[in-house]
Design an enzyme around this catalytic site. Structure first.
Site, short mmCIF file in Angstrom:
data_model
loop_
_atom_site.label_atom_id
_atom_site.label_comp_id
_atom_site.label_asym_id
_atom_site.label_seq_id
_atom_site.Cartn_x
_atom_site.Cartn_y
_atom_site.Cartn_z
N PHE A 113 6.92 5.70 4.31
CA PHE A 113 6.99 5.43 2.87
C PHE A 113 5.64 5.09 2.24
O PHE A 113 5.49 4.09 1.53
CB PHE A 113 7.97 4.28 2.56
CG PHE A 113 9.40 4.55 2.88
CD1 PHE A 113 9.86 5.83 3.14
CD2 PHE A 113 10.32 3.49 2.91
CE1 PHE A 113 11.20 6.05 3.43
CE2 PHE A 113 11.65 3.72 3.20
CZ PHE A 113 12.10 4.99 3.47
N SER A 173 15.66 6.76 6.77
CA SER A 173 14.37 7.16 7.34
C SER A 173 14.18 6.47 8.68
O SER A 173 14.41 5.26 8.81
CB SER A 173 13.23 6.77 6.40
OG SER A 173 12.01 6.89 7.10
N ASN A 175 11.37 5.91 10.00
CA ASN A 175 9.99 5.41 10.10
C ASN A 175 9.76 4.04 9.47
O ASN A 175 8.62 3.61 9.34
CB ASN A 175 9.04 6.44 9.47
CG ASN A 175 9.17 7.79 10.15
OD1 ASN A 175 9.21 7.85 11.37
ND2 ASN A 175 9.29 8.85 9.36
N THR A 176 10.83 3.40 9.04
CA THR A 176 10.72 2.02 8.54
C THR A 176 11.65 1.19 9.41
O THR A 176 12.84 1.49 9.51
CB THR A 176 11.14 1.94 7.05
OG1 THR A 176 10.20 2.71 6.28
CG2 THR A 176 11.16 0.51 6.53
N LYS A 215 21.60 8.67 1.04
CA LYS A 215 21.06 9.67 2.00
C LYS A 215 21.22 9.17 3.42
O LYS A 215 20.75 8.08 3.76
CB LYS A 215 19.59 9.94 1.67
CG LYS A 215 18.99 11.01 2.58
CD LYS A 215 17.70 11.56 2.00
CE LYS A 215 17.09 12.60 2.92
NZ LYS A 215 15.86 13.16 2.37
C1 LIG Z 1 6.68 15.15 5.89
C2 LIG Z 1 8.04 14.68 5.49
C3 LIG Z 1 8.17 13.54 4.72
C4 LIG Z 1 9.45 13.10 4.33
N1 LIG Z 1 9.58 11.98 3.56
C5 LIG Z 1 10.80 11.60 3.15
C6 LIG Z 1 10.95 10.48 2.30
O1 LIG Z 1 9.98 9.85 1.87
N2 LIG Z 1 12.21 10.13 1.92
C7 LIG Z 1 13.33 10.82 2.33
O2 LIG Z 1 14.44 10.47 1.95
N3 LIG Z 1 13.20 11.90 3.13
C8 LIG Z 1 11.98 12.29 3.55
N4 LIG Z 1 11.86 13.38 4.35
C9 LIG Z 1 13.09 14.09 4.82
C10 LIG Z 1 13.41 15.30 3.96
O3 LIG Z 1 13.71 14.93 2.64
C11 LIG Z 1 14.61 16.07 4.55
O4 LIG Z 1 15.75 15.25 4.49
C12 LIG Z 1 14.38 16.50 5.99
O5 LIG Z 1 13.05 16.89 6.21
C13 LIG Z 1 15.31 17.66 6.41
O6 LIG Z 1 15.06 18.81 5.63
P1 LIG Z 1 14.11 20.03 6.11
O7 LIG Z 1 14.53 20.38 7.51
O8 LIG Z 1 14.35 21.12 5.10
O9 LIG Z 1 12.72 19.52 6.08
C14 LIG Z 1 10.60 13.82 4.75
C15 LIG Z 1 10.45 15.00 5.51
C16 LIG Z 1 9.19 15.42 5.87
C17 LIG Z 1 9.06 16.69 6.68
#
Ligand SMILES: Cc1cc2nc3c(=O)[nH]c(=O)nc-3n(C[C@H](O)[C@H](O)[C@H](O)COP(=O)(O)O)c2cc1C
Length: 338
Positions: A113, A173, A175-176, A215
């Site tokens: 974040f 997430s 990562n927190t 989410k």
């Molecule tokens: C680099 C990166 C940063 C992300 N940061 C967030 C975030 O700040 N908040 C969040 O809810 N999801 C975050 N996500 C998750 C994406 O919103 C999504 O749910 C997830 O990547 C699955 O979709 P995809 O396979 O199309 O990437 C992040 C994903 C990536 C790859």
């Protein structure tokens, strides 16, 4: 053309490339060049009481601070979810924190974040010109105790309420520290009750109803999913986003990044995420609407999400590997299917 640029860009650090590419796009937008590529894709969808110009959205994390809304709008997305945003600005985890698993069209991220804080992000939104639906994804600061997490969500919720078309509540997430504990029954109930109460107060105050969505993680067991679905239905929550990234590494066993901590996204996430989508869709029975996200990199993947119960879809990692042409590909597929 995108693949040509991609070969060069992929020679460099992924986080630096992200800022470099969006820096160039901002410049092109500033001098009006992006208008040449502007591509409105119409396929109106009515969900959560909102009119989406099409059902393809950009997932949270690509534009954490609401700095690229105009660019993403011109790409033709029907909705743009910015964030995750926290009450106070924070730097996130130490670098490197983003890795490409190229052989699998995947990414691993452990950003944690990093964002400019809700006040600055809202200023950025106010300065932007866009026609897509805007979602603001909210979270808690890394140093807020999990027992006080509700306070952080409420701060962001109150501030974002008026300007956002919808708010998404990120409790998934990886990562927190401990964030995903908020998906457990007790924590979730408290959080949802507070947000619902706040939503009805703010509705009266602003004469505007802003829907909110929760989410969730793809790593939940059916028993956890049952609890989440029950809580969302009972509290009349507007929507759910399935899913965030996974901490599972089973599908990238052979990658050199196998041991990197963080959330895995892209192709290896797809099946896991779609199983969660199918499962919750059966339990929610249309009472809570669903955004399907996780591993979409073609029209066929998008169709699979719709067929599994998604009302709308979001993409992130697919966009990095295939470029903005992916939005066209999905949109064309949807049109042909009609
Ligand atoms: C680099 C990166 C940063 C992300 N940061 C967030 C975030 O700040 N908040 C969040 O809810 N999801 C975050 N996500 C998750 C994406 O919103 C999504 O749910 C997830 O990547 C699955 O979709 P995809 O396979 O199309 O990437 C992040 C994903 C990536 C790859």
């Amino acid at each position: 053309m995108y693949y040509f640029f991609r070969r060069i860009l992929f020679l460099f650090d992924p986080e630096i490339v992200h800022y470099f590419v969006f820096g160039i796009l901002k410049l092109l937008n500033f001098i009006g060049l992006l208008n040449l590529f502007k591509n409105p894709k119409k396929d109106i969808k009515h969900v959560f009481g909102l009119n989406f110009k099409n059902s393809i959205g950009v997932a949270a994390g690509l534009d954490k601070n609401g700095e690229y809304i105009e660019i993403l709008d011109k790409f033709g997305f029907g909705f743009i979810e910015i964030g995750t945003v926290t009450p106070r600005p924070q730097k996130g985890n130490s670098k490197p924190r983003l890795f490409r698993v190229e052989e699998q069209d995947a990414l691993i991220n452990r950003f944690g974040f990093n964002n400019q804080g809700i006040d600055k992000v809202l200023e950025n939104v106010k300065e932007s010109n866009y026609s897509a639906i805007l979602g603001i994804n909210i979270g808690k600061n890394f140093d807020t105790e999990i027992n006080h997490a509700v306070d952080d969500y409420l701060i962001c919720f109150r501030k974002a309420y008026k300007i956002a078309d919808y708010i998404s509540v990120n409790i998934s997430s990886p990562n927190t520290k401990n964030l995903r504990d908020l998906q457990s029954e007790d924590h979730l109930n408290i959080l949802i009750k507070h947000l619902k109460a706040e939503q009805s107060k703010l509705k009266k105050l602003h004469q505007k109803y802003t829907p909110f969505l929760v989410k969730i993680s793809p790593d939940l067991e059916p028993i956890n999913l049952d609890v989440i679905c029950k809580t969302l239905i009972e509290n009349h929550v507007d929507g759910i986003i399935a899913t965030n990234t996974t901490i599972d590494r089973q599908d990238i066993l052979s990658s050199k990044y196998f041991q990197e901590p963080g959330g895995l996204s892209g192709r290896p996430l797809k099946n896991k995420s779609t199983s969660v989508l199918k499962y919750i869709s059966k339990r929610l029975q249309g009472k809570v609407r669903i955004i399907g996200v996780g591993g979409i990199s073609s029209y066929e993947d998008a169709k699979e999400k719709f067929d599994s119960g998604a009302d709308l879809i979001q993409i992130y990692t697919g966009l990095i590997y295939k470029g903005p042409g992916l939005i066209d590909e999905i949109h064309r597929g949807i049109q042909q299917e009609k």
